[in-house]
Design a protein around this motif. Structure first.
Motif, PDB file in Angstrom:
ATOM      1  N   MET A   1       0.839  -1.187   0.000  1.00 16.67           N
ATOM      2  CA  MET A   1       0.000   0.000   0.000  1.00 16.67           C
ATOM      3  C   MET A   1       0.879   1.244   0.000  1.00 16.67           C
ATOM      4  O   MET A   1       1.981   1.226   0.538  1.00 16.67           O
ATOM      5  N   TYR A   2       0.356   2.294  -0.592  1.00 13.40           N
ATOM      6  CA  TYR A   2       1.045   3.580  -0.614  1.00 13.40           C
ATOM      7  C   TYR A   2       0.061   4.650  -0.181  1.00 13.40           C
ATOM      8  O   TYR A   2      -1.029   4.775  -0.741  1.00 13.40           O
ATOM      9  N   GLY A   3       0.435   5.409   0.842  1.00 12.21           N
ATOM     10  CA  GLY A   3      -0.453   6.456   1.324  1.00 12.21           C
ATOM     11  C   GLY A   3       0.281   7.754   1.551  1.00 12.21           C
ATOM     12  O   GLY A   3       1.508   7.775   1.707  1.00 12.21           O
ATOM     13  N   PHE A   4      -0.490   8.816   1.577  1.00 15.50           N
ATOM     14  CA  PHE A   4       0.085  10.119   1.867  1.00 15.50           C
ATOM     15  C   PHE A   4      -0.986  11.067   2.395  1.00 15.50           C
ATOM     16  O   PHE A   4      -2.182  10.854   2.219  1.00 15.50           O
ATOM     17  N   ILE A   5      -0.500  12.092   3.059  1.00 11.78           N
ATOM     18  CA  ILE A   5      -1.332  13.214   3.485  1.00 11.78           C
ATOM     19  C   ILE A   5      -0.765  14.432   2.779  1.00 11.78           C
ATOM     20  O   ILE A   5       0.451  14.657   2.786  1.00 11.78           O
ATOM     21  N   LEU A   6      -1.637  15.182   2.147  1.00 15.42           N
ATOM     22  CA  LEU A   6      -1.221  16.345   1.369  1.00 15.42           C
ATOM     23  C   LEU A   6      -1.930  17.568   1.927  1.00 15.42           C
ATOM     24  O   LEU A   6      -3.144  17.529   2.153  1.00 15.42           O
ATOM     25  N   HIS A   7      -1.187  18.632   2.170  1.00 14.38           N
ATOM     26  CA  HIS A   7      -1.766  19.911   2.568  1.00 14.38           C
ATOM     27  C   HIS A   7      -1.739  20.843   1.363  1.00 14.38           C
ATOM     28  O   HIS A   7      -0.707  20.991   0.709  1.00 14.38           O
ATOM     29  N   ALA A   8      -2.886  21.434   1.089  1.00 14.55           N
ATOM     30  CA  ALA A   8      -3.008  22.402  -0.003  1.00 14.55           C
ATOM     31  C   ALA A   8      -3.485  23.721   0.600  1.00 14.55           C
ATOM     32  O   ALA A   8      -4.587  23.792   1.152  1.00 14.55           O
ATOM     33  N   HIS A   9      -2.645  24.725   0.520  1.00 14.14           N
ATOM     34  CA  HIS A   9      -2.987  26.050   1.040  1.00 14.14           C
ATOM     35  C   HIS A   9      -3.523  26.892  -0.116  1.00 14.14           C
ATOM     36  O   HIS A   9      -2.760  27.406  -0.928  1.00 14.14           O
TER      37      HIS A   9
END
Length: 101
Positions: free
Chosen positions: A1-9
């Motif tokens: 599995m591949y996961g991420f958390i992305l913040h977009a301002h």
């Protein structure tokens, strides 16, 4: 599995446009092969901050997702919506996803 958390301002004046744009992408993205989790969240105290939580079966599945026409188009135009480029943190899933449980 591949996961991420992305913040977009998002730019404050474009935050609602950004939300509308990505609301339309959630269900189609969830239906893509290899998508385990796909969530777009809006911060309650900073309405210009969006947080993406995504888990894919593999990096290859994510690569297919990012090469779809609407995602390529957004990537090229993203700075029209954003104050600064994405902040991405890869994550390690310590337990299997509860999606579909």
């Amino acid at each position: 599995m591949y996961g991420f958390i992305l913040h977009a301002h998002a730019r404050p004046e474009r935050a609602d446009d950004f939300e509308r744009l990505f609301r339309a992408y959630v269900e189609p993205s969830r239906a893509e092969p290899g998508c385990i989790e796909y969530h777009v969240l809006r911060d309650a105290s900073d309405p210009a901050l969006f947080i993406f939580f995504e888990v894919w079966q593999s990096r290859e599945h994510l690569t297919v997702h990012t090469t779809l026409p609407h995602m390529r188009d957004f990537h090229e135009k993203r700075m029209e919506y954003l104050l600064r480029d994405f902040e991405i943190r890869e994550i390690e899933m310590l337990r299997p996803s509860s999606a579909g449980a």
